[in-house]
Design a protein around this motif. Structure first.
Motif, PDB file in Angstrom:
ATOM      1  N   GLN A 104       0.847  -1.179   0.000  1.00 51.82           N
ATOM      2  CA  GLN A 104       0.000   0.000   0.000  1.00 51.82           C
ATOM      3  C   GLN A 104       0.893   1.243   0.000  1.00 51.82           C
ATOM      4  N   MET A 105       0.685   2.102  -1.004  1.00 50.88           N
ATOM      5  CA  MET A 105       1.526   3.292  -1.132  1.00 50.88           C
ATOM      6  C   MET A 105       0.674   4.548  -1.208  1.00 50.88           C
ATOM      7  N   ARG A 106      -0.415   4.570  -0.427  1.00 46.07           N
ATOM      8  CA  ARG A 106      -1.320   5.717  -0.467  1.00 46.07           C
ATOM      9  C   ARG A 106      -0.863   6.848   0.449  1.00 46.07           C
ATOM     10  N   GLU A 107      -0.010   6.579   1.430  1.00 46.19           N
ATOM     11  CA  GLU A 107       0.478   7.598   2.355  1.00 46.19           C
ATOM     12  C   GLU A 107       1.752   8.228   1.779  1.00 46.19           C
ATOM     13  N   VAL A 123      12.156  -1.083  -8.634  1.00 46.14           N
ATOM     14  CA  VAL A 123      11.153  -1.998  -9.160  1.00 46.14           C
ATOM     15  C   VAL A 123       9.868  -1.810  -8.364  1.00 46.14           C
ATOM     16  N   PHE A 124       8.772  -1.473  -9.055  1.00 46.54           N
ATOM     17  CA  PHE A 124       7.441  -1.404  -8.469  1.00 46.54           C
ATOM     18  C   PHE A 124       6.588  -2.494  -9.106  1.00 46.54           C
ATOM     19  N   GLU A 125       5.965  -3.324  -8.257  1.00 49.22           N
ATOM     20  CA  GLU A 125       5.161  -4.427  -8.763  1.00 49.22           C
ATOM     21  C   GLU A 125       3.859  -4.523  -7.975  1.00 49.22           C
ATOM     22  N   ASP A 126       2.748  -4.321  -8.676  1.00 49.39           N
ATOM     23  CA  ASP A 126       1.410  -4.446  -8.085  1.00 49.39           C
ATOM     24  C   ASP A 126       1.290  -3.633  -6.806  1.00 49.39           C
ATOM     25  N   CYS A 127       1.646  -2.366  -6.877  1.00 49.21           N
ATOM     26  CA  CYS A 127       1.569  -1.488  -5.713  1.00 49.21           C
ATOM     27  C   CYS A 127       0.290  -0.666  -5.785  1.00 49.21           C
ATOM     28  N   TRP A 128      -0.515  -0.711  -4.721  1.00 50.50           N
ATOM     29  CA  TRP A 128      -1.777  -0.005  -4.690  1.00 50.50           C
ATOM     30  C   TRP A 128      -1.567   1.428  -4.211  1.00 50.50           C
ATOM     31  N   GLY A 129      -2.191   2.382  -4.931  1.00 48.65           N
ATOM     32  CA  GLY A 129      -2.095   3.786  -4.561  1.00 48.65           C
ATOM     33  C   GLY A 129      -0.951   4.531  -5.205  1.00 48.65           C
ATOM     34  N   LEU A 130      -0.204   3.909  -6.071  1.00 50.73           N
ATOM     35  CA  LEU A 130       0.913   4.576  -6.740  1.00 50.73           C
ATOM     36  C   LEU A 130       0.380   5.376  -7.922  1.00 50.73           C
ATOM     37  N   ASP A 131      -0.023   6.618  -7.650  1.00 46.33           N
ATOM     38  CA  ASP A 131      -0.515   7.501  -8.708  1.00 46.33           C
ATOM     39  C   ASP A 131       0.560   8.514  -9.067  1.00 46.33           C
ATOM     40  N   SER A 163      -1.680   0.555 -12.089  1.00 44.98           N
ATOM     41  CA  SER A 163      -2.762   0.984 -12.972  1.00 44.98           C
ATOM     42  C   SER A 163      -3.139   2.450 -12.799  1.00 44.98           C
ATOM     43  N   LEU A 164      -2.764   3.104 -11.702  1.00 43.39           N
ATOM     44  CA  LEU A 164      -3.119   4.507 -11.481  1.00 43.39           C
ATOM     45  C   LEU A 164      -2.127   5.471 -12.109  1.00 43.39           C
ATOM     46  N   LEU A 165      -0.967   5.010 -12.453  1.00 43.66           N
ATOM     47  CA  LEU A 165       0.057   5.875 -13.027  1.00 43.66           C
ATOM     48  C   LEU A 165      -0.244   6.130 -14.501  1.00 43.66           C
ATOM     49  N   THR A 166      -0.131   7.414 -14.932  1.00 39.62           N
ATOM     50  CA  THR A 166      -0.414   7.785 -16.318  1.00 39.62           C
ATOM     51  C   THR A 166       0.880   8.099 -17.068  1.00 39.62           C
ATOM     52  N   THR A 167       0.725   8.325 -18.358  1.00 40.93           N
ATOM     53  CA  THR A 167       1.892   8.645 -19.189  1.00 40.93           C
ATOM     54  C   THR A 167       2.524   9.959 -18.748  1.00 40.93           C
ATOM     55  N   GLU A 168       1.681  10.919 -18.381  1.00 39.80           N
ATOM     56  CA  GLU A 168       2.192  12.219 -17.947  1.00 39.80           C
ATOM     57  C   GLU A 168       3.019  12.093 -16.674  1.00 39.80           C
ATOM     58  N   GLY A 169       2.523  11.311 -15.703  1.00 37.71           N
ATOM     59  CA  GLY A 169       3.271  11.136 -14.466  1.00 37.71           C
ATOM     60  C   GLY A 169       4.586  10.405 -14.687  1.00 37.71           C
TER      61      GLY A 169
END
Length: 507
Positions: free
Chosen positions: A380-383, A401-409, A431-437
């Protein structure tokens, strides 16, 4: 009335033979198949003689065998259990030579089949087995394990340390342990394993003592619910022990690990959700840190602790190169203790519900000067405060390496831009990370030469800018598959990347 003709007393039964000549006696065929070969082939006869002499030398005999003695014939046929004659060629070989031949078999499963040939092969095949996972505790407690496999170097007794219904048909498995479930699984106070199903410490200690006395060359052991006494005896008997994995062990048990001076790899599994529970706190971490000063890799699973425990590990285990924290239950502020791990090269954080709930001021965090790799998996990486503190401590890292991390926007991922020395970035299941980020961070990294993006659905080919396309064209390695439809054509138009005859993505 009929009368028979009188027989002549000297009638000749064979009229074709001359009188007063005895018939020729037919020669009997040799019972040994090697007879005609040995009569006509001197070379083969010489080989057989050599084998006879070798057989006699192995049996400490000095009298040469007689060719007419059937028991001295190395090709003497002996009746098998089916009544057919079967030559025993293996009896000509010494145990040392036969063991050397069997050791050339690369498939270890073949040793099981070889052990069924005879008692001799059974004993020799057992000497070639060096790793085993124990499923039956009685096999260890009776002494048959150490007698059958005297040269073991890797033993796992955890599967036999828990009583389970083998015929239940329901198997629960995770990466660390597998257990069979029965109909009373809902009555275990929230755990899938009853406390009474785990073997007591006195029983486990007795088995560990038998194992240590019979296999003194152990290099790796996987134990469960062992006490201080069992670990102490294991450390005294197995001085070559280098790797250990402990399940369901508390702080008091770790006092026995103090004698393991040569231990290099240690894995502590204190708590597994729904299976079993024990406590490893700062006390246990301090004990193992003071006793195992040569640790190279330490993995803590479900362990409690705080700043003090991690600090003790960093100060005492100065050779520590890899630290793994899985489902940790650390108090806030533990991240700042990582700065004491001066030789740490790899940090792995797995399956954690929080990175650090209260990391404290940035000026008190410090950093790991030798850190090269950071792996964050299924966390969980929401904080943002805890994630930002993690990147600040790991600012010298070269691979992330980031793998299946929730909250990584985009907002959270922007904190990783402080790591200026990154050369390799891997993103999978973010899945929350975009091309811009993604672009805002990797364009600021001047040393980046390898990029891997897999299963990140919000990163689109159509949003690739010319600046990002230019960066792709100079990378040494690029794996770009953010979703199943990604072709990376529209965003790279005019760059020559991804086209036949154009630039390659790998140099």
């Amino acid at each position: 009335m009929l009368s028979l003709p009188d027989k002549k007393p000297n009638s000749d039964p064979n009229p074709n033979l001359e009188p007063n000549k005895t018939p020729a006696v037919k020669k009997k065929r040799r019972t040994s198949w090697s007879g005609p070969w040995l009569d006509s082939n001197e070379a083969l006869k010489h080989v057989v003689l050599k084998m006879r002499l070798q057989s006699l030398s192995n049996s400490s005999s000095t009298t040469p065998p007689s060719e007419s003695d059937p028991e001295s014939d190395p090709f003497n046929s002996r009746p098998s259990r089916h009544g057919n004659a079967a030559p025993d060629y293996a009896s000509l070989l010494s145990d040392k030579l036969l063991l050397k031949i069997l050791s050339k078999i690369s498939d270890k499963k073949q040793h099981i089949s070889n052990s069924l040939v005879c008692k001799r092969w059974c004993m020799l095949s057992g000497k070639l087995i060096d790793s085993i996972k124990l499923l039956d505790w009685e096999f260890l407690e009776s002494g048959r394990l150490t007698f059958r496999f005297p040269y073991l170097v890797d033993v796992n007794i955890v599967p036999s340390s828990i009583k389970s219904a083998q015929n239940s048909g329901i198997l629960l498995s995770n990466k660390l342990y597998s257990v069979y479930l029965d109909s009373g699984v809902g009555e275990n106070e929230g755990f899938l394993v009853k406390k009474g199903d785990v073997l007591g410490s006195d029983v486990v200690d007795r088995g560990v003592r038998i194992l240590a006395e019979g296999c003194g060359n152990l290099r790796k052991v996987v134990l469960m619910n062992v006490s201080e006494e069992g670990l102490s005896f294991l450390a005294d008997e197995c001085e070559l022990l280098q790797e250990m994995e402990l399940h369901c062990c508390g702080d008091s048990s770790l006092k026995g690990i103090f004698k393991c001076q040569n231990l290099q790899i240690l894995k502590l599994v204190s708590h597994l959700d729904g299976i079993y529970d024990s406590v490893v706190s700062d006390i246990g971490m301090t004990i193992l840190a003071q006793g195992c000063r040569r640790l190279l890799r330490l993995e803590l699973v479900g362990c409690e602790g705080s700043y003090d425990g991690i600090k003790a590990i960093g100060q005492c285990c100065q050779m520590l190169e890899e630290l793994v924290l899985c489902d940790h239950r650390m108090d806030g502020g533990w991240l700042s203790a990582l700065s004491y791990c001066g030789n740490l090269k790899t940090l792995r954080i797995q399956c954690c519900k929080s990175i650090d709930s209260n990391p404290g001021p940035d000026e008190h965090l410090g950093y790991c000067p030798s850190l090269e790799e950071l792996h964050v998996q299924q966390c969980q990486m929401r904080e943002k405060q805890g994630v930002s503190a993690l990147f600040l401590v790991c600012q010298t890292v070269r691979e992330i390496v980031f793998e299946d991390c929730w909250g990584l926007d985009n907002n959270i991922f922007d904190a990783v831009s402080i790591c200026r020395s990154v050369r390799f970035l891997s993103l999978e299941g973010c899945s929350l990370l975009t091309t811009e980020g993604l672009e805002s961070v990797i364009l600021s990294w001047k040393k980046l030469d390898r990029l891997r993006v897999v299963a990140c659905n919000n990163i689109k080919d159509s949003e690739i800018t010319p600046e990002l396309a230019t960066l792709f064209s100079v990378l040494k390695e690029l794996k770009w598959r953010p979703d199943s439809r990604s072709l990376m054509v529209a965003g790279l138009a005019g760059t020559g990347v991804g086209q036949k005859g154009g630039r390659s993505l790998r140099k």
